[in-house]
Design a protein around this motif. Sequence first.
Motif, mmCIF file in Angstrom:
data_model
loop_
_atom_site.group_PDB
_atom_site.id
_atom_site.type_symbol
_atom_site.label_atom_id
_atom_site.label_comp_id
_atom_site.label_asym_id
_atom_site.label_seq_id
_atom_site.Cartn_x
_atom_site.Cartn_y
_atom_site.Cartn_z
ATOM 1 N N ASP C 206 34.166 -17.083 -31.664
ATOM 2 C CA ASP C 206 34.650 -15.847 -31.423
ATOM 3 C C ASP C 206 36.152 -15.947 -31.575
ATOM 4 N N HIS C 248 29.719 -13.903 -32.066
ATOM 5 C CA HIS C 248 28.535 -12.839 -31.633
ATOM 6 C C HIS C 248 28.514 -11.699 -32.808
ATOM 7 N N THR C 249 29.711 -11.350 -33.286
ATOM 8 C CA THR C 249 29.638 -10.338 -34.036
ATOM 9 C C THR C 249 29.017 -10.562 -35.591
ATOM 10 N N LYS C 251 26.420 -12.779 -35.718
ATOM 11 C CA LYS C 251 25.271 -12.842 -35.294
ATOM 12 C C LYS C 251 24.432 -11.445 -35.422
ATOM 13 N N ILE C 252 25.211 -10.565 -34.663
ATOM 14 C CA ILE C 252 24.645 -9.063 -34.742
ATOM 15 C C ILE C 252 24.647 -8.619 -36.013
ATOM 16 N N LEU C 255 21.480 -9.866 -37.668
ATOM 17 C CA LEU C 255 20.210 -9.212 -37.350
ATOM 18 C C LEU C 255 20.064 -7.878 -37.637
ATOM 19 N N VAL C 270 35.179 -7.054 -31.811
ATOM 20 C CA VAL C 270 34.597 -5.857 -31.176
ATOM 21 C C VAL C 270 35.151 -4.488 -31.948
#
Lengths: 290, 270, 283
Positions: C206, C248-249, C251-252, C255, C270
């Motif tokens: 991140d 995380h971003t 990964k999202i 998805l 974010v």
Amino acid sequence: MSAFSYENKTPIISVNSVSYDYRNSQGESIARGVRGIDLDVYQGEFVVLLGHNGSGKSTLAKLLNGFCVPDEGSVTVAGIDTKDDLKIYDIRSKIGMVFQNPDNQMVAAIIEDDMAFGPENLGVPRDEIEERITWALDVVNMSEHRKRSPSKLSGGQKQRIAIASVLAMMPDVLILDESTAMLDPKGRKEVMDTARMLNCQKGMTVILITHYMDEAIEADRVVVLDEGKILTSGTPKEVFSKVDLIKSAGLELPIASKISSELIALGYDIPFALTDEELAEGICKLKSKI
Amino acid sequence: MREVSIGQYYPAESFTHKLDARIKLLLTIAFIVMVFLVQSLYAYIAVAAFILIATLVSKIPILKVLKSVKAIIFIVIVMAIINLFTNREGTVLWSWWKVVITVEGIVTAVKLALRLIFLVMGTALLTYTTTPMALTDGMESLMYPLSLIKVPTHDIAIIMSIALRFIPILMEEVDKIMMAQKARGACFDRGGLLKRAKALLPVLIPLFVSAFRRADELALALDARCYNATPNRTKYKQPRLTWRDLVATIFTAVFIVLVIAINNNFWGLY
Amino acid sequence: MQIKVEDLKYTYSPKSPFEKVALEGITFTVNEGDTIGIIGSTGSGKSTLSQHFNALIRVSHGKLYVGDMELHAKKVDLGKLRQSVGMLFQYPEYQLFADTVLQDVCFGPLNFGMSKEEAESRAKEAIELVGLNFDEVKDKSPFELSGGQKRRVAIAGIIASMPQVLVLDEPTAGLDPRGKRDILELVTKLKKSYCKTVIMISHNMDEIAEYCNRVIVLNNGKLLYDTTPRELFKDVKALEGTGLTPPHTAKIASLLANNGIIFSDLPLTVDEFVKAIKGGIAL
């Protein structure tokens, strides 16, 4: 993950309005520890203590196994008061504690010798020590390292050995005092997986102290400390949805929670998310509605 | 990346490696006493033969055993020279001004040198074939009688064990700190002795701070694992004596008797 | 100041049973103004590589240029090099040693031959730059400070020598979220003043995604990727086998991609993510 049921459960650890200050040799207070803490931990629960450095979370851990004795209030472990000097080792054998730096908690240069240290101190018979070592190494999945030196292991492996060494004392509660702080992501995952497995499969009560928010997501209960006091506690969702409170405690939300809370604030109709998966699902649902 | 081996344990699968550490310690002590008792040159030859056999049995390269002497060779030479010049009695071989060299002087010097060399080789064989851990345990076990007079033998053993574990960790730390200070322009290999010693301060101070921090944490960890919970502490590793220990003991005993016999000319029996 | 790495190779304990190739065939360039992330799992060679940059490890094979200095040459002006390339080790607070904060921060500048006055004025500047009150801390023992403050003093000790390149080995390791944020903001601030080029080793993707404009991925001593974070994390499967997890971003986003929601530009923070949703990209 099924919700933890508090019905018909008695607390294994009871902290009753405890205050504690660090003192110099003259007995003068030199640093605040904790103030007015009330906390019950139940058998089989997975509790995460969150807080920035100096919030009092490690002091609280030290109060739980009698390293520190409360100035005010009381701490009882399985019905024994930590002030009872004669029974302090009963408490410490019930509460296994794993610390931050794996190198600084191993006493022997061979893994099985290190693991034997706790049970030896408790006077466990030789044959039983043997059985316990075999069992504990199997639990943390490190059996093949039994006769080796810990110096060649990775950080995550060393911490797993530290956990196994504590398990060999057959504790009821496992406290991980910032045990993931010095590890790389892989090592952190190894330790977290081990802790979760112990909690789910062996019914071990786990108290995890950390400042990694990700590690709190799957807890039964999250307790946030700030300035030595409990700021808030509850399920991860309850706690993390108090966005401003978390920020004021010097902590950071998981990324998915940050994004979802900002989207909610902008008026998007999605649920508050803790994990990446939850957020993705929420956004997909929103799209299908349109 | 640095490997530090205290006593330079040399891993191998040998008869000597498999011996019980306590037996090896006792036999080494017996050997040391024997070396001190020996006077005759023939007996010295017998002792040398003993070391040779012990080395072969332990599968340690002979060169490695000889190398262990290197560390003390300076002391050996100095001691031999002192002996050579201070012995003024006996047949004078050569003299000049106040310096007198006698035949007896040479013999004493050689004997002394040999004695020191044998001592080092004997103890080196012990440390080459025994892990530090086993040695510590062995010592604790042999110190048992002392515990009866309230000597904290177990604490001593734990201290030794922890020291052995932490020496490599601290050595690695020295490397790290030195690198960090070098990156800040420190220089450790320039200037005179005083300057170099002073240059080490930025390494030694962080090292001590770190060692104390580790000691603090370790103390907590020991307490958390119930150190000193009960006087009836059990012992996980209880080494059992095997036929090997018996054989080694008999062999050494026979050899000692033989050496002493040679030393005393078989008490004039023949 | 530009850094050029050409076919760098390094072997630990060569020609011994413990021989281990730590780096092989590494070629890349760091341009002035870059914030370059070096990532890879533990043991991938990140630290070995970064220690080459100020000759703590000497080049044994290949070429390494730092500005106009040739580190593969026999003689290297170590003083000049180490002053230009500041190196912050992991847990740098463990290298503090002096009686006072001021003395500790002056250690580097004095070693590099500055006068006492100059060193002290540089130290003052550096201590203030890392966000500490100079008059408050200068005479304190560094050991009295809190963990986060110690790390700032250690950083001040590096930047007081005014390096042009800053090598950071996991600068946020072990800090709590607030401490991490502070250090990363400090790095951003430093880039605006004199350390134009930053090389950052991190396990936190991140952070890499948010702060680096380029990223080098090492795997078992070999250079796997040399690209931008946006390119690298676009395909989360690319990292498989390296032991790294995407931010995380990313990964999202992946998805969402499985569900047909595709971002034209991968969001790395974010803010970027929220902006993309607001812009109607997904909906």
